[in-house]
Scaffold this motif. Structure first.
Motif, PDB file in Angstrom:
ATOM      1  N   GLY A 168     -76.033 -61.911  10.111  1.00 48.68           N
ATOM      2  CA  GLY A 168     -77.153 -62.640  10.687  1.00 48.68           C
ATOM      3  C   GLY A 168     -78.428 -61.835  10.814  1.00 48.68           C
ATOM      4  N   HIS A 169     -78.304 -60.515  10.934  1.00 53.56           N
ATOM      5  CA  HIS A 169     -79.466 -59.699  11.301  1.00 53.56           C
ATOM      6  C   HIS A 169     -80.580 -59.691  10.267  1.00 53.56           C
ATOM      7  CE1 HIS A 169     -82.008 -56.482  12.654  1.00 53.56           C
ATOM      8  NE2 HIS A 169     -81.716 -55.751  11.592  1.00 53.56           N
ATOM      9  N   VAL A 170     -80.251 -59.468   9.001  1.00 51.82           N
ATOM     10  CA  VAL A 170     -81.334 -59.309   8.028  1.00 51.82           C
ATOM     11  C   VAL A 170     -82.158 -60.585   7.907  1.00 51.82           C
ATOM     12  CG1 VAL A 170     -80.492 -57.372   6.665  1.00 51.82           C
ATOM     13  CG2 VAL A 170     -79.549 -59.636   6.242  1.00 51.82           C
ATOM     14  N   ASP A 171     -81.527 -61.739   8.042  1.00 50.29           N
ATOM     15  CA  ASP A 171     -82.284 -62.983   7.972  1.00 50.29           C
ATOM     16  C   ASP A 171     -82.934 -63.331   9.306  1.00 50.29           C
ATOM     17  OD1 ASP A 171     -81.945 -64.347   5.177  1.00 50.29           O
ATOM     18  OD2 ASP A 171     -80.022 -63.438   5.664  1.00 50.29           O
ATOM     19  N   ALA A 172     -82.323 -62.932  10.418  1.00 54.30           N
ATOM     20  CA  ALA A 172     -82.980 -63.119  11.711  1.00 54.30           C
ATOM     21  C   ALA A 172     -84.245 -62.269  11.778  1.00 54.30           C
ATOM     22  CB  ALA A 172     -82.029 -62.753  12.844  1.00 54.30           C
ATOM     23  N   PHE A 173     -84.182 -61.074  11.217  1.00 47.61           N
ATOM     24  CA  PHE A 173     -85.383 -60.235  11.168  1.00 47.61           C
ATOM     25  C   PHE A 173     -86.485 -60.933  10.375  1.00 47.61           C
ATOM     26  CE2 PHE A 173     -88.153 -57.080   9.295  1.00 47.61           C
ATOM     27  CZ  PHE A 173     -88.384 -56.184  10.329  1.00 47.61           C
ATOM     28  N   ASP A 174     -86.125 -61.446   9.185  1.00 45.65           N
ATOM     29  CA  ASP A 174     -87.115 -62.167   8.375  1.00 45.65           C
ATOM     30  C   ASP A 174     -87.701 -63.339   9.150  1.00 45.65           C
ATOM     31  OD1 ASP A 174     -86.298 -60.377   6.462  1.00 45.65           O
ATOM     32  OD2 ASP A 174     -85.328 -61.861   5.176  1.00 45.65           O
ATOM     33  N   TRP A 175     -86.829 -64.093   9.806  1.00 54.22           N
ATOM     34  CA  TRP A 175     -87.274 -65.274  10.530  1.00 54.22           C
ATOM     35  C   TRP A 175     -88.168 -64.897  11.722  1.00 54.22           C
ATOM     36  CZ3 TRP A 175     -88.295 -70.088  10.265  1.00 54.22           C
ATOM     37  CH2 TRP A 175     -88.459 -70.849  11.424  1.00 54.22           C
ATOM     38  N   ASN A 176     -87.744 -63.889  12.487  1.00 54.44           N
ATOM     39  CA  ASN A 176     -88.539 -63.487  13.650  1.00 54.44           C
ATOM     40  C   ASN A 176     -89.887 -62.899  13.248  1.00 54.44           C
ATOM     41  OD1 ASN A 176     -86.711 -64.269  15.690  1.00 54.44           O
ATOM     42  ND2 ASN A 176     -85.536 -62.379  15.445  1.00 54.44           N
ATOM     43  N   GLN A 177     -89.882 -62.114  12.171  1.00 54.70           N
ATOM     44  CA  GLN A 177     -91.121 -61.476  11.735  1.00 54.70           C
ATOM     45  C   GLN A 177     -92.050 -62.451  11.014  1.00 54.70           C
ATOM     46  OE1 GLN A 177     -92.598 -58.355  11.806  1.00 54.70           O
ATOM     47  NE2 GLN A 177     -91.132 -57.661  13.328  1.00 54.70           N
ATOM     48  N   LEU A 178     -91.489 -63.281  10.147  1.00 51.77           N
ATOM     49  CA  LEU A 178     -92.307 -64.131   9.273  1.00 51.77           C
ATOM     50  C   LEU A 178     -92.417 -65.574   9.781  1.00 51.77           C
ATOM     51  CD1 LEU A 178     -90.958 -62.853   5.833  1.00 51.77           C
ATOM     52  CD2 LEU A 178     -92.937 -62.025   7.121  1.00 51.77           C
ATOM     53  N   GLY A 179     -91.260 -66.192  10.028  1.00 50.45           N
ATOM     54  CA  GLY A 179     -91.289 -67.584  10.447  1.00 50.45           C
ATOM     55  C   GLY A 179     -91.963 -67.762  11.793  1.00 50.45           C
ATOM     56  N   ARG A 180     -91.516 -66.991  12.782  1.00 50.29           N
ATOM     57  CA  ARG A 180     -92.093 -67.106  14.112  1.00 50.29           C
ATOM     58  C   ARG A 180     -93.337 -66.245  14.255  1.00 50.29           C
ATOM     59  NH1 ARG A 180     -87.968 -65.119  17.963  1.00 50.29           N
ATOM     60  NH2 ARG A 180     -89.328 -66.006  19.557  1.00 50.29           N
ATOM     61  N   ALA A 239     -90.401 -57.155   5.585  1.00 49.55           N
ATOM     62  CA  ALA A 239     -89.107 -57.831   5.541  1.00 49.55           C
ATOM     63  C   ALA A 239     -88.293 -57.381   4.336  1.00 49.55           C
ATOM     64  CB  ALA A 239     -89.312 -59.342   5.507  1.00 49.55           C
ATOM     65  N   LEU A 240     -88.937 -57.228   3.194  1.00 53.14           N
ATOM     66  CA  LEU A 240     -88.235 -56.855   1.970  1.00 53.14           C
ATOM     67  C   LEU A 240     -87.650 -55.448   2.076  1.00 53.14           C
ATOM     68  CD1 LEU A 240     -87.472 -57.471  -0.954  1.00 53.14           C
ATOM     69  CD2 LEU A 240     -89.751 -56.693  -1.633  1.00 53.14           C
ATOM     70  N   GLU A 241     -88.457 -54.483   2.506  1.00 54.79           N
ATOM     71  CA  GLU A 241     -87.943 -53.114   2.598  1.00 54.79           C
ATOM     72  C   GLU A 241     -86.902 -52.993   3.711  1.00 54.79           C
ATOM     73  OE1 GLU A 241     -90.592 -49.871   2.446  1.00 54.79           O
ATOM     74  OE2 GLU A 241     -91.460 -50.472   0.526  1.00 54.79           O
ATOM     75  N   HIS A 242     -87.075 -53.746   4.780  1.00 52.75           N
ATOM     76  CA  HIS A 242     -86.054 -53.757   5.825  1.00 52.75           C
ATOM     77  C   HIS A 242     -84.710 -54.191   5.251  1.00 52.75           C
ATOM     78  CE1 HIS A 242     -83.782 -55.970   8.988  1.00 52.75           C
ATOM     79  NE2 HIS A 242     -84.051 -54.904   9.712  1.00 52.75           N
ATOM     80  N   ARG A 243     -84.724 -55.222   4.402  1.00 50.59           N
ATOM     81  CA  ARG A 243     -83.474 -55.689   3.802  1.00 50.59           C
ATOM     82  C   ARG A 243     -82.890 -54.632   2.865  1.00 50.59           C
ATOM     83  NH1 ARG A 243     -80.798 -60.696   3.085  1.00 50.59           N
ATOM     84  NH2 ARG A 243     -82.455 -61.695   4.276  1.00 50.59           N
ATOM     85  N   TRP A 244     -83.734 -54.004   2.061  1.00 46.42           N
ATOM     86  CA  TRP A 244     -83.221 -52.963   1.158  1.00 46.42           C
ATOM     87  C   TRP A 244     -82.640 -51.792   1.959  1.00 46.42           C
ATOM     88  CZ3 TRP A 244     -81.780 -54.496  -3.158  1.00 46.42           C
ATOM     89  CH2 TRP A 244     -82.559 -55.224  -4.048  1.00 46.42           C
ATOM     90  N   MET A 245     -83.260 -51.443   3.074  1.00 43.89           N
ATOM     91  CA  MET A 245     -82.695 -50.380   3.913  1.00 43.89           C
ATOM     92  C   MET A 245     -81.319 -50.773   4.424  1.00 43.89           C
ATOM     93  SD  MET A 245     -85.836 -49.153   6.319  1.00 43.89           S
ATOM     94  CE  MET A 245     -87.514 -49.236   5.717  1.00 43.89           C
ATOM     95  N   HIS A 246     -81.197 -52.047   4.840  1.00 46.79           N
ATOM     96  CA  HIS A 246     -79.904 -52.481   5.366  1.00 46.79           C
ATOM     97  C   HIS A 246     -78.856 -52.617   4.264  1.00 46.79           C
ATOM     98  CE1 HIS A 246     -79.933 -52.924   9.663  1.00 46.79           C
ATOM     99  NE2 HIS A 246     -81.210 -53.267   9.593  1.00 46.79           N
ATOM    100  N   ALA A 247     -79.279 -52.779   3.031  1.00 46.73           N
ATOM    101  CA  ALA A 247     -78.305 -52.748   1.939  1.00 46.73           C
ATOM    102  C   ALA A 247     -77.598 -51.398   1.910  1.00 46.73           C
ATOM    103  CB  ALA A 247     -78.998 -53.021   0.607  1.00 46.73           C
TER     104      ALA A 247
END
Length: 408
Positions: free
Chosen positions: A48-60, A127-135
């Motif tokens: 859930g985290h990587v997409d929650a981060f995207d949503w919190n940062q971008l969507g909200r 958001a993109l680099e955050h996801r790559w880091m979590h990969a």
């Protein structure tokens, strides 16, 4: 950011999502409720985290879309990095079902995709680099699972001849001339808050080991009483290496993965020390005139073991084409390299208002800078200014040792 279009970034985001989805698919669903590393969340959190981060940062945060699941926005918002002895105590049953989490992820992605052209490049890159880091973080976690709990992909490792010769007692040393080096990212280019401001540092002459410290070299330290790598296992008087999907007799020529404390102890035992961040930068990039340690050519398989291609390390001598003009090899890829520098902000550091705790929460003297990249580091993160960090006693990172010594 310069040269970054929203549509191109969205295409890369889809690629990054596919990659993290594929990592979760390496495990059975029930395994996602395990906690492979005691002081990190259960695997279900990261679903859930990587997409929650995207949503919190971008969507909200950018689009100001009302939350469709506030509880999950909070639950999956932030990871943890507790001090030793303060691991979380939750139970698997405390977490929502996988179906609920996947429904949340799908809806967050769908709503962001519908308005991707409205997102500024800087926030998309965050958001993109955050996801790559979590990969890469996911790989640290998966590495701790027993091989029987993972489904190996069809391609796991490039073909490299095994070399069981013992490493030499002493490193070939390379002289690094005195001169300036550049730390930090250029103004106007994307980087994390800890990469700014860009500045010059004068570095005195020193010597650096041509290669990373190998398992074979570190084995002598262990025989003398040093602590073994967390990735090693001993059975019937023989050392084995725990790789991502199997265990093999200890490959003597591959780099050893250790904590910063172990790296510093080995360096002291070997009559050397770890480089400072500025020394490492001077050896890898000179005064900042070249984009990669070897020059201008982009990374390829002959120069850098990075980019999520190989799951495990290559021998420390496997890539002579990676050498800097002075002759230091594998400074980018095949394992991050610990430095002696505590993680802190450069003079003039300013946190980002939309992510104020990203770096500042770790300016505590307990975390140390790592430079370079590992086999599981995304190519986008392989820039000279990028700084990684972990606690000195953290044993799970793909972090290696590079020795330096002073010149009289």
């Amino acid at each position: 950011m310069r040269g970054e279009s929203a549509f191109r970034l969205h295409d890369e985001m889809r690629e990054a999502r596919a990659h993290t989805d594929a990592l979760f698919a390496l495990m059975a669903d029930d395994t996602l409720y395990e906690r492979p590393i005691p002081d990190r969340h259960r695997l279900i959190f990261y679903v859930g985290h990587v997409d929650a981060f995207d949503w919190n940062q971008l969507g909200r945060g950018v689009l100001e879309v009302p939350s469709f699941h506030p509880a999950f926005d909070r639950l999956f918002e932030a990871g943890i990095d507790p001090p030793p002895g303060q691991a979380p105590q939750d139970c698997a049953s405390d977490w929502p079902t996988l179906a609920e989490v996947r429904t949340y992820v799908a809806r967050a992605r769908r709503q962001l995709d519908e308005r991707c052209n409205e997102l500024p490049a800087e926030r998309m890159l965050t958001a993109l680099e955050h996801r790559w880091m979590h990969a890469e973080t996911l790989c640290y976690l998966l590495h701790q699972l027993e091989p029987s709990k993972k489904r190996p992909p069809s391609r796991r490792r490039r073909s490299v001849a095994r070399d069981d010769r013992m490493a030499p007692d002493h490193e070939p040393w390379v002289r690094i001339a005195a001169g300036p080096t550049t730390l930090g990212q250029a103004a106007g280019a994307f980087g994390w808050d800890n990469e700014f401001p860009r500045h010059r540092v004068d570095v005195a002459p020193f010597e650096m080991a041509r290669g990373k410290v190998s398992n074979g070299q570190y084995l002598r330290f262990v025989a003398a009483g040093g602590a073994p790598s967390h990735f090693w296992r001993q059975r019937d008087g023989r050392w084995w290496l725990r790789r991502m999907f199997d265990e093999v007799p200890l490959p003597l020529q591959e780099p050893v993965y250790v904590t910063q404390r172990q790296a510093a102890a080995y360096a002291d035992w070997a009559g050397a020390r770890l480089p400072t961040e500025a020394q490492w930068q001077r050896a890898a990039y000179g005064d900042g005139e070249r984009p990669f340690p070897w020059g201008n050519a982009p990374p390829d398989a002959d120069r850098a073991n990075l980019g999520l291609v190989d799951w495990d390390a290559l021998p420390v001598t496997a890539q002579p084409s990676s050498a800097t003009p002075a002759g230091v090899e594998q400074m980018l890829g095949n394992g991050w390299e610990w430095t002696a520098s505590p993680f802190s902000g450069f003079d003039g550091f300013e946190p980002r208002p939309y992510y104020p705790g990203y770096s500042a929460n770790f300016f505590d003297g307990a975390h140390y800078v790592m430079k370079g990249a590992s086999p599981r580091t995304a190519r986008r993160l392989a820039r000279p200014s990028f700084r990684n960090w972990f606690r000195a006693e953290y044993p799970y990172a793909y972090a290696t040792v590079r020795l330096v010594r002073d010149l009289d």
